[in-house]
Scaffold this motif. Structure first.
Motif, PDB file in Angstrom:
ATOM      1  N   THR A 186       0.822  -1.208   0.000  1.00 47.72           N
ATOM      2  CA  THR A 186       0.000   0.000   0.000  1.00 47.72           C
ATOM      3  C   THR A 186       0.857   1.260   0.000  1.00 47.72           C
ATOM      4  O   THR A 186       0.544   2.243  -0.677  1.00 47.72           O
ATOM      5  CB  THR A 186      -0.927  -0.005   1.225  1.00 47.72           C
ATOM      6  N   ARG A 187       1.950   1.253   0.759  1.00 46.65           N
ATOM      7  CA  ARG A 187       2.820   2.434   0.817  1.00 46.65           C
ATOM      8  C   ARG A 187       3.375   2.764  -0.563  1.00 46.65           C
ATOM      9  O   ARG A 187       3.398   3.937  -0.972  1.00 46.65           O
ATOM     10  CB  ARG A 187       3.953   2.189   1.814  1.00 46.65           C
ATOM     11  N   SER A 188       3.819   1.747  -1.302  1.00 46.44           N
ATOM     12  CA  SER A 188       4.346   1.973  -2.642  1.00 46.44           C
ATOM     13  C   SER A 188       3.265   2.482  -3.583  1.00 46.44           C
ATOM     14  O   SER A 188       3.510   3.367  -4.413  1.00 46.44           O
ATOM     15  CB  SER A 188       4.947   0.676  -3.192  1.00 46.44           C
ATOM     16  N   ALA A 189       2.061   1.927  -3.474  1.00 44.67           N
ATOM     17  CA  ALA A 189       0.956   2.373  -4.328  1.00 44.67           C
ATOM     18  C   ALA A 189       0.642   3.836  -4.067  1.00 44.67           C
ATOM     19  O   ALA A 189       0.443   4.628  -5.006  1.00 44.67           O
ATOM     20  CB  ALA A 189      -0.270   1.502  -4.081  1.00 44.67           C
ATOM     21  N   ARG A 190       0.617   4.209  -2.788  1.00 44.58           N
ATOM     22  CA  ARG A 190       0.335   5.607  -2.433  1.00 44.58           C
ATOM     23  C   ARG A 190       1.435   6.517  -2.963  1.00 44.58           C
ATOM     24  O   ARG A 190       1.167   7.582  -3.532  1.00 44.58           O
ATOM     25  CB  ARG A 190       0.208   5.737  -0.917  1.00 44.58           C
ATOM     26  N   TRP A 191       2.696   6.113  -2.778  1.00 46.44           N
ATOM     27  CA  TRP A 191       3.827   6.923  -3.220  1.00 46.44           C
ATOM     28  C   TRP A 191       3.784   7.115  -4.740  1.00 46.44           C
ATOM     29  O   TRP A 191       3.992   8.221  -5.249  1.00 46.44           O
ATOM     30  CB  TRP A 191       5.142   6.258  -2.811  1.00 46.44           C
ATOM     31  N   ALA A 192       3.501   6.052  -5.477  1.00 44.62           N
ATOM     32  CA  ALA A 192       3.436   6.151  -6.940  1.00 44.62           C
ATOM     33  C   ALA A 192       2.357   7.131  -7.366  1.00 44.62           C
ATOM     34  O   ALA A 192       2.546   7.928  -8.293  1.00 44.62           O
ATOM     35  CB  ALA A 192       3.187   4.778  -7.553  1.00 44.62           C
ATOM     36  N   GLY A 193       1.218   7.094  -6.698  1.00 46.50           N
ATOM     37  CA  GLY A 193       0.149   8.036  -7.021  1.00 46.50           C
ATOM     38  C   GLY A 193       0.546   9.465  -6.738  1.00 46.50           C
ATOM     39  O   GLY A 193       0.312  10.365  -7.562  1.00 46.50           O
ATOM     40  N   GLU A 194       1.154   9.699  -5.587  1.00 41.06           N
ATOM     41  CA  GLU A 194       1.562  11.049  -5.203  1.00 41.06           C
ATOM     42  C   GLU A 194       2.601  11.618  -6.168  1.00 41.06           C
ATOM     43  O   GLU A 194       2.680  12.839  -6.347  1.00 41.06           O
ATOM     44  CB  GLU A 194       2.120  11.031  -3.784  1.00 41.06           C
ATOM     45  N   HIS A 195       3.389  10.732  -6.808  1.00 43.08           N
ATOM     46  CA  HIS A 195       4.449  11.189  -7.703  1.00 43.08           C
ATOM     47  C   HIS A 195       4.063  11.064  -9.176  1.00 43.08           C
ATOM     48  O   HIS A 195       4.923  11.078 -10.051  1.00 43.08           O
ATOM     49  CB  HIS A 195       5.738  10.429  -7.404  1.00 43.08           C
ATOM     50  N   ARG A 196       2.775  10.930  -9.427  1.00 43.82           N
ATOM     51  CA  ARG A 196       2.218  10.986 -10.790  1.00 43.82           C
ATOM     52  C   ARG A 196       2.774   9.909 -11.704  1.00 43.82           C
ATOM     53  O   ARG A 196       2.908  10.115 -12.919  1.00 43.82           O
ATOM     54  CB  ARG A 196       2.446  12.378 -11.414  1.00 43.82           C
ATOM     55  N   MET A 197       3.083   8.751 -11.156  1.00 48.65           N
ATOM     56  CA  MET A 197       3.511   7.632 -11.968  1.00 48.65           C
ATOM     57  C   MET A 197       2.309   6.750 -12.285  1.00 48.65           C
ATOM     58  O   MET A 197       1.225   6.912 -11.716  1.00 48.65           O
ATOM     59  CB  MET A 197       4.596   6.831 -11.246  1.00 48.65           C
ATOM     60  N   ASN A 198       2.493   5.793 -13.209  1.00 47.18           N
ATOM     61  CA  ASN A 198       1.510   4.752 -13.447  1.00 47.18           C
ATOM     62  C   ASN A 198       1.855   3.568 -12.551  1.00 47.18           C
ATOM     63  O   ASN A 198       2.983   3.461 -12.055  1.00 47.18           O
ATOM     64  CB  ASN A 198       1.526   4.337 -14.909  1.00 47.18           C
ATOM     65  N   LEU A 199       0.925   2.649 -12.342  1.00 50.63           N
ATOM     66  CA  LEU A 199       1.130   1.552 -11.402  1.00 50.63           C
ATOM     67  C   LEU A 199       1.092   0.207 -12.110  1.00 50.63           C
ATOM     68  O   LEU A 199       0.129  -0.119 -12.815  1.00 50.63           O
ATOM     69  CB  LEU A 199       0.047   1.576 -10.318  1.00 50.63           C
ATOM     70  N   LEU A 200       2.155  -0.586 -11.904  1.00 49.12           N
ATOM     71  CA  LEU A 200       2.193  -1.976 -12.341  1.00 49.12           C
ATOM     72  C   LEU A 200       1.778  -2.859 -11.171  1.00 49.12           C
ATOM     73  O   LEU A 200       2.463  -2.915 -10.148  1.00 49.12           O
ATOM     74  CB  LEU A 200       3.603  -2.353 -12.802  1.00 49.12           C
ATOM     75  N   ALA A 201       0.659  -3.539 -11.321  1.00 46.84           N
ATOM     76  CA  ALA A 201       0.172  -4.460 -10.296  1.00 46.84           C
ATOM     77  C   ALA A 201       0.476  -5.879 -10.766  1.00 46.84           C
ATOM     78  O   ALA A 201      -0.102  -6.342 -11.746  1.00 46.84           O
ATOM     79  CB  ALA A 201      -1.330  -4.270 -10.082  1.00 46.84           C
ATOM     80  N   SER A 202       1.386  -6.565 -10.090  1.00 48.90           N
ATOM     81  CA  SER A 202       1.867  -7.858 -10.569  1.00 48.90           C
ATOM     82  C   SER A 202       1.132  -9.004  -9.879  1.00 48.90           C
ATOM     83  O   SER A 202       0.084  -8.812  -9.246  1.00 48.90           O
ATOM     84  CB  SER A 202       3.372  -7.972 -10.337  1.00 48.90           C
ATOM     85  N   SER A 203       1.690 -10.198  -9.982  1.00 47.46           N
ATOM     86  CA  SER A 203       1.094 -11.381  -9.350  1.00 47.46           C
ATOM     87  C   SER A 203       1.634 -11.600  -7.945  1.00 47.46           C
ATOM     88  O   SER A 203       1.481 -12.676  -7.382  1.00 47.46           O
ATOM     89  CB  SER A 203       1.362 -12.624 -10.209  1.00 47.46           C
ATOM     90  N   VAL A 204       2.272 -10.565  -7.374  1.00 47.30           N
ATOM     91  CA  VAL A 204       2.812 -10.644  -6.018  1.00 47.30           C
ATOM     92  C   VAL A 204       2.354  -9.416  -5.237  1.00 47.30           C
ATOM     93  O   VAL A 204       2.470  -8.285  -5.735  1.00 47.30           O
ATOM     94  CB  VAL A 204       4.360 -10.689  -6.025  1.00 47.30           C
ATOM     95  N   VAL A 205       1.841  -9.612  -4.024  1.00 51.09           N
ATOM     96  CA  VAL A 205       1.475  -8.498  -3.145  1.00 51.09           C
ATOM     97  C   VAL A 205       1.957  -8.796  -1.727  1.00 51.09           C
ATOM     98  O   VAL A 205       2.258  -9.933  -1.385  1.00 51.09           O
ATOM     99  CB  VAL A 205      -0.054  -8.239  -3.111  1.00 51.09           C
ATOM    100  N   ARG A 206       2.005  -7.737  -0.931  1.00 48.59           N
ATOM    101  CA  ARG A 206       2.403  -7.874   0.468  1.00 48.59           C
ATOM    102  C   ARG A 206       1.157  -8.000   1.343  1.00 48.59           C
ATOM    103  O   ARG A 206       0.203  -7.233   1.193  1.00 48.59           O
ATOM    104  CB  ARG A 206       3.242  -6.668   0.909  1.00 48.59           C
ATOM    105  N   VAL A 207       1.171  -8.972   2.252  1.00 40.27           N
ATOM    106  CA  VAL A 207       0.079  -9.140   3.216  1.00 40.27           C
ATOM    107  C   VAL A 207       0.397  -8.245   4.406  1.00 40.27           C
ATOM    108  O   VAL A 207       1.289  -8.539   5.201  1.00 40.27           O
ATOM    109  CB  VAL A 207      -0.054 -10.607   3.664  1.00 40.27           C
TER     110      VAL A 207
END
Length: 343
Positions: A186-207
C-alpha cells in the motif's frame, strides 16, 4: 459471457527472456521474435523482465533498443528495472535514447530497494560506496527529475568546439508520462500516485495485516489500486496495469496442456500464504480455456478495477509454447474480455 462495466482497453504481455548460458544469442533472438509476434497479433504492449546474474535479460533497455528496430507500433516496457543496480542519471540517458529510437513507445517500469543478496554483491556493484548508497524512493525521484527536465549540472554552454547542456539529452517529450512503478504494498501504491507515476500491479502483493488468517490476493490488490488512485492527480483515470500469469489452452496440444497444468500445480502451494519476513503472497496461475479464464478474471476484484493488463508468460517454456499462448490470448481470450486488437 461474464458481464463487465468496461471492456479491456489495452492487452499486453510480459516475458522473462530466458537463454542457455552456452548459447545466449538464441534466447535473446527468441525474445525479439516473441515481441514481433505480439505486434503482428495486435497486442498493445510487450514487457520484459529484468534478471541480474541469472540466465535471463540482464539489460532490458538494450534488448528493447533492438526491438524498436523490429517493430513499429507495439509499446515496449520493462517490468521492472530495480534501481538499486542503476545510476539514475545514466539510466535516464539510456531510457530517453531508446524512447527516441522507438518513436515514443517506451514504458519504463521501475522499483527501488536494496538489491537481493546485497552482502555478496556490494563489493562488485559499489566497492567504494556500498554503505552510503540510498535505496529509498529518493532514487526514483532523482530519475523522475532528470526525465522530467530538471538540471543534472550547473555547467552548460560552449567550451571550445563542444556544446554542453545542463539537461539529460536526448529529451523525449511524453516519456515522463509513461513511467511506471512496480510496488507490492500500500505504501508503494500511495507513493506512486503522489508522484504521478503509473502503477504496475503484478502477481505478487504484500500481506500487511499481521493477523490475517485467510488471504484474498485479489482483495488486497484491489485495495492497493484504489489507494494509488486516491492519491494520484488523475484519480480514477490514473493508469494501472495488472500482470497475472495467464495460460489459455484453447489450441494447445495434449502435451502442452499437461505441461501447463503441472506448472500451475507446482506453484499452487505459494497461494493463500504469507511468505518470508516481507509477508509476500502470490496470485494463482490461470490455466484453461479462454472462456473459463475470462470468467475467473471477471470475478477477480482487482481485475475489475483495471482496463489494461500485461499478462505474464510462464518461466521455462519453449518458444512454441509462447507462440501458442500468445496466439490464444490475442485471438480467444482478448475478445472474451471485450478487447480489440490494435492495427
Amino acid at each position: 459471457m461474464p458481464i463487465t462495466s468496461e471492456p479491456l482497453r489495452k492487452l499486453g504481455f510480459l516475458t522473462i527472456g530466458l537463454f542457455d548460458e552456452a548459447d545466449p544469442a538464441a534466447g535473446h533472438e527468441s525474445t525479439l521474435q516473441v515481441i514481433q509476434l505480439g505486434e503482428e497479433l495486435g497486442f498493445d504492449s510487450a514487457w520484459v523482465r529484468h534478471r541480474h546474474l541469472q540466465f535471463g535479460i540482464s539489460s532490458p533497455v538494450a534488448v528493447l533498443a533492438a526491438a524498436t528496430q523490429r517493430t513499429s507500433r507495439i509499446e515496449l516496457g520493462t517490468a521492472v528495472i530495480p534501481l538499486g543496480w542503476e545510476n539514475p542519471l545514466r539510466l535516464a540517458e539510456d531510457l530517453a535514447t531508446v524512447d527516441v529510437l522507438s518513436g515514443g513507445r517506451l514504458n519504463p517500469g521501475l522499483s527501488v530497494g536494496e538489491p537481493r543478496h546485497y552482502d555478496h554483491l556490494a563489493p562488485a556493484l559499489y566497492p567504494d560506496t556500498a554503505s552510503a548508497e540510498d535505496f529509498s524512493y529518493r532514487r526514483v525521484e532523482r530519475l523522475l527529475g532528470f526525465i522530467r527536465g530538471e538540471k543534472a549540472t550547473d555547467f552548460s554552454g560552449t567550451e571550445g568546439i563542444e556544446e554542453y547542456s545542463p539537461l539529460v539529452q536526448p529529451h523525449s517529450p511524453g516519456l515522463a508520462d509513461r513511467l511506471w512503478y512496480g510496488g507490492a504494498g500500500t505504501r508503494s501504491a500511495r507513493w506512486a500516485g503522489e508522484h504521478r507515476m503509473n502503477l504496475l500491479a503484478s502477481s505478487v502483493v504484500r500481506v500487511e495485516d499481521p493477523d490475517a488468517t485467510e488471504i484474498d490476493f485479489a482483495a488486497i490488490q484491489a485495495r492497493q489500486i484504489r489507494e494509488f488512485r486516491a492519491h494520484h492527480p488523475l484519480g480514477a483515470d490514473a493508469r494501472v496495469s495488472q500482470g497475472l500469469v495467464v495460460i489459455p489452452t484453447d489450441s494447445a496440444t495434449p502435451e502442452q496442456r499437461a505441461k501447463y497444468e503441472a506448472y500451475a500445480a507446482f506453484r499452487l502451494p505459494r497461494v493463500g500464504k504469507a511468505h518470508g519476513p516481507a509477508r509476500m503472497t502470490f496470485a494463482e496461475d490461470l490455466v484453461g480455456t479462454s472462456a473459463s479464464i475470462a470468467e475467473r478474471l471477471y470475478a477477480d476484484a482487482a481485475f475489475r478495477e483495471v482496463s489494461e493488463v500485461a499478462f505474464a508468460l510462464p518461466f521455462s517454456f519453449e518458444h512454441a509454447d509462447y507462440v501458442q499462448i500468445l496466439t490464444d490470448i490475442a485471438t480467444r481470450l482478448g475478445p472474451e474480455l471485450g478487447w480489440k486488437p490494435a492495427v
